[in-house]
Design an enzyme around this catalytic site. Structure first.
Site, PDB file in Angstrom:
ATOM      1  N   GLY A  45       0.752  -1.296  -0.028  1.00 39.26           N
ATOM      2  CA  GLY A  45      -0.072   0.043  -0.001  1.00 39.26           C
ATOM      3  C   GLY A  45       0.878   1.171   0.012  1.00 39.26           C
ATOM      4  O   GLY A  45       2.017   1.326  -0.364  1.00 39.26           O
ATOM      5  N   GLY A  87       0.062  -3.028   4.075  1.00 38.12           N
ATOM      6  CA  GLY A  87       0.660  -3.240   5.414  1.00 38.12           C
ATOM      7  C   GLY A  87       0.796  -2.077   6.362  1.00 38.12           C
ATOM      8  O   GLY A  87      -0.013  -1.828   7.058  1.00 38.12           O
ATOM      9  N   CYS A 114      23.841  -2.123  23.853  1.00 36.88           N
ATOM     10  CA  CYS A 114      25.162  -1.769  23.809  1.00 36.88           C
ATOM     11  C   CYS A 114      25.573  -1.527  22.624  1.00 36.88           C
ATOM     12  O   CYS A 114      26.509  -2.241  21.895  1.00 36.88           O
ATOM     13  CB  CYS A 114      26.161  -2.920  24.651  1.00 36.88           C
ATOM     14  SG  CYS A 114      25.545  -3.266  26.198  1.00 36.88           S
ATOM     15  N   GLU A 115      25.035  -0.475  21.610  1.00 31.93           N
ATOM     16  CA  GLU A 115      25.804  -0.108  20.647  1.00 31.93           C
ATOM     17  C   GLU A 115      25.229   1.153  20.238  1.00 31.93           C
ATOM     18  O   GLU A 115      24.110   1.751  20.578  1.00 31.93           O
ATOM     19  CB  GLU A 115      24.809  -1.192  19.381  1.00 31.93           C
ATOM     20  CG  GLU A 115      24.725  -2.584  19.291  1.00 31.93           C
ATOM     21  CD  GLU A 115      24.556  -3.044  18.161  1.00 31.93           C
ATOM     22  OE1 GLU A 115      24.960  -2.367  16.925  1.00 31.93           O
ATOM     23  OE2 GLU A 115      24.497  -4.332  18.177  1.00 31.93           O
ATOM     24  N   TYR A 138       5.893  -2.548  11.690  1.00 35.13           N
ATOM     25  CA  TYR A 138       7.279  -2.766  11.445  1.00 35.13           C
ATOM     26  C   TYR A 138       7.811  -2.363  12.732  1.00 35.13           C
ATOM     27  O   TYR A 138       9.089  -2.203  12.840  1.00 35.13           O
ATOM     28  CB  TYR A 138       7.866  -2.254  10.085  1.00 35.13           C
ATOM     29  CG  TYR A 138       7.246  -2.738   9.112  1.00 35.13           C
ATOM     30  CD1 TYR A 138       7.199  -3.911   8.773  1.00 35.13           C
ATOM     31  CD2 TYR A 138       6.524  -1.639   8.334  1.00 35.13           C
ATOM     32  CE1 TYR A 138       6.526  -4.383   7.441  1.00 35.13           C
ATOM     33  CE2 TYR A 138       5.951  -2.262   6.993  1.00 35.13           C
ATOM     34  CZ  TYR A 138       6.162  -3.343   6.634  1.00 35.13           C
ATOM     35  OH  TYR A 138       5.292  -3.963   5.340  1.00 35.13           O
TER      36      TYR A 138
HETATM   37  N1  LLP Z   1       3.572  -7.296  -0.392  1.00 39.38           N
HETATM   38  C1  LLP Z   1       4.803  -7.477  -0.353  1.00 39.38           C
HETATM   39  C2  LLP Z   1       5.556  -8.544  -1.274  1.00 39.38           C
HETATM   40  C3  LLP Z   1       5.754  -7.017   0.641  1.00 39.38           C
HETATM   41  O1  LLP Z   1       7.091  -7.400   0.517  1.00 39.38           O
HETATM   42  C4  LLP Z   1       5.533  -6.015   1.380  1.00 39.38           C
HETATM   43  C5  LLP Z   1       6.530  -5.144   2.363  1.00 39.38           C
HETATM   44  C6  LLP Z   1       4.150  -5.462   1.483  1.00 39.38           C
HETATM   45  C7  LLP Z   1       3.250  -6.095   0.620  1.00 39.38           C
HETATM   46  C8  LLP Z   1       3.529  -4.396   2.241  1.00 39.38           C
HETATM   47  O2  LLP Z   1       4.090  -3.157   1.976  1.00 39.38           O
HETATM   48  P1  LLP Z   1       3.523  -1.929   2.790  1.00 39.38           P
HETATM   49  O3  LLP Z   1       2.100  -1.720   2.489  1.00 39.38           O
HETATM   50  O4  LLP Z   1       3.793  -2.087   4.252  1.00 39.38           O
HETATM   51  O5  LLP Z   1       4.515  -0.784   2.113  1.00 39.38           O
HETATM   52  N2  LLP Z   1      10.706  -3.213   7.584  1.00 39.38           N
HETATM   53  C9  LLP Z   1      10.605  -2.008   6.629  1.00 39.38           C
HETATM   54  C10 LLP Z   1       9.258  -2.329   5.611  1.00 39.38           C
HETATM   55  C11 LLP Z   1       9.504  -3.494   4.672  1.00 39.38           C
HETATM   56  C12 LLP Z   1       8.626  -3.850   3.887  1.00 39.38           C
HETATM   57  C13 LLP Z   1       8.749  -5.006   3.135  1.00 39.38           C
HETATM   58  N3  LLP Z   1       7.761  -5.500   2.232  1.00 39.38           N
HETATM   59  C14 LLP Z   1      10.215  -0.761   7.225  1.00 39.38           C
HETATM   60  O6  LLP Z   1      10.172  -0.958   8.511  1.00 39.38           O
HETATM   61  O7  LLP Z   1      10.376   0.404   6.647  1.00 39.38           O
END
Ligand code: LLP
Length: 432
Positions: A252, A291, A359-360, A387
């Site tokens: 999204g 997400g 500790c970083e 996340y």
């Molecule tokens: N579909 C797939 C195949 C994905 O790999 C992802 C996110 C989503 C949907 C969802 O995307 P969104 O709507 O959340 O943008 N940890 C990172 C974000 C990693 C996203 C990886 N893939 C952060 O905290 O920014």
């Protein structure tokens, strides 16, 4: 934002948070209350916040051939999944663990798409057993493996191929996934062959095409670019006799952490659906896997100031949450707002680095934040619903935080704080 004077002050971008009479409120609950009851660090989610964000997608999709599949990785807590299942959402998963969570939360397997660049045989088996809607396959080798595994079980696996459209999502390089140098997807140039091969494999049924170009994307342009490239391929693939039922456009929109101004969900989805219609695909089933934008701004992380200290150059507020609880600042240099739960008058404001006890030196939650603090004060790190907990670890043998969901004036504990027993469960001492 940090020093409200009026009795009621809203927090822009956070409709379910406000200061009332000098106290941060989550819906009708003073944020300090669950912190007192369950301790800190504590993740707090607003049910109305999640439902409003999900509702924006549902409203935009209303009456359109659109399926919504929440990306479990953003926040995989069972109660959050349960809320979304209750709203009728399906799910985008990337592991057998996420599948198990979805099923435990009451999600329907027939509305699950299984993404991921390295699905294990056992995960494929579990997904076939559950009867997922489709596998988003990322290579020709994976196609052959899935066909073999489906054959061993005497079933046919529905597949959609994830294409790497080589589009710059204009986001942080670690969360950019649709460039040709990234590990994800099947290169555009190999797409037609991959489809014609897939159509010949005995235990696969081709159902769709998929792409995902990255996360925290705050413009429509990269999505339209990816869509154009995908539609070029759809025309080519169908011309070669492989019919596609759905087009999955990945995650999204990005959210507002600081001063980002993403378009509304309605404008973004509207633009994509309009382009589909213009190009003659207006009746095709479209899928989205959001997400972050569903849960991100519906959550915050409460933390207590443990120690205030100053070096010759900087002031540090050492808090009881750390990079193991919220990894985004350390990993992506991400900026998330940090606000006091009970703001002081600002007379003793200093520019603090808000850091954890790990500790970083990379263990910081925010840098150079103007705050008026005393030890024992509570702070809230905003935009932490996505996340955050999902990426938490036990680094430095720190128990993971508890989570609560606020619903009006009620607070539900949805995950208890880990204790030391949880942390060593399954470990074995050597026998000498
Ligand atoms: N579909 C797939 C195949 C994905 O790999 C992802 C996110 C989503 C949907 C969802 O995307 P969104 O709507 O959340 O943008 N940890 C990172 C974000 C990693 C996203 C990886 N893939 C952060 O905290 O920014």
């Amino acid at each position: 934002m940090s020093q409200p004077s009026a009795a009621f002050t809203e927090l822009p971008g956070h409709p379910h948070l406000a200061y009332r009479n000098g106290a941060l409120m989550v819906e009708a609950v003073p944020a300090a209350e669950p912190a007192r009851q369950f301790g800190t660090p504590l993740y707090v989610y607003s049910r109305a916040g999640i439902e409003q964000a999900a509702g924006a997608y549902q409203a935009a999709a209303q009456g359109k051939p659109v399926s919504l599949r929440y990306a479990v990785k953003a926040n995989s807590s069972l109660a959050v999944l349960q809320l979304l299942a209750h709203l009728g959402w399906g799910f985008d998963i990337v592991s057998g663990g996420e599948l198990a969570r979805v099923l435990a939360a009451g999600g329907e397997a027939s509305k699950v798409v299984f993404s991921g660049v390295g699905k294990l045989d056992a995960e494929m088996r579990a997904a076939l057993e559950a009867g997922v809607q489709c596998f988003n396959v990322e290579s020709q080798s994976e196609l052959r493996r899935l066909s073999r595994i489906a054959g061993e079980r005497g079933v046919v696996a529905p597949v959609s191929l994830r294409i790497n459209p080589d589009v710059d999502a204009k986001t942080h390089p670690y969360i950019s996934t649709g460039l040709k140098g990234n590990k994800f997807g099947i290169p555009q140039g190999l797409a037609r062959t991959a489809y014609t091969d897939a159509a010949l494999l005995p235990n696969l049924r081709v159902v769709g095409i998929d792409c995902h170009i990255g996360s925290q994307i705050t413009q429509i342009g990269p999505y339209l670019d990816a869509l154009d490239r995908i539609l070029d391929l759809v025309a080519d693939i169908e011309h070669h006799g492989v019919k596609l039922e759905h087009i999955d456009l990945g995650g999204g929109l990005g959210i507002r952490y600081a001063d980002e101004t993403p378009p509304s969900i309605a404008a973004w989805m509207g633009a994509l659906l309009e382009r589909l219609a213009q190009r003659g695909y207006g009746h095709r089933q479209v899928m989205f896997e959001p997400g972050r934008s569903v849960v991100g701004n519906a959550g915050l992380l409460l933390t207590e100031v443990v120690t205030l200290k100053s070096s010759l150059e900087r002031h540090f507020a050492v808090v009881d949450a750390a990079m193991n609880d919220l990894m985004r600042p350390a990993l992506y240099q991400a900026w998330q707002a940090i606000v006091p739960v009970q703001p002081r008058d600002g007379k003793h404001s200093l520019r603090y680095d808000v850091v954890g006890p790990v500790c970083e030196s990379g263990d910081w939650l925010g840098r150079e934040r103007e705050l008026d603090l005393r030890e024992g004060d509570l702070l809230a790190v905003l935009s932490a619903g996505a996340y955050g907990m999902a990426m938490a670890s036990n680094y430095n043998t720190r128990p993971r935080a508890a989570e609560v969901l606020v619903d009006g004036a009620r607070v539900h504990l949805i995950r208890e704080r880990e204790n030391l027993e949880h942390l060593v469960a399954g470990e074995q001492l050597l026998v000498f």
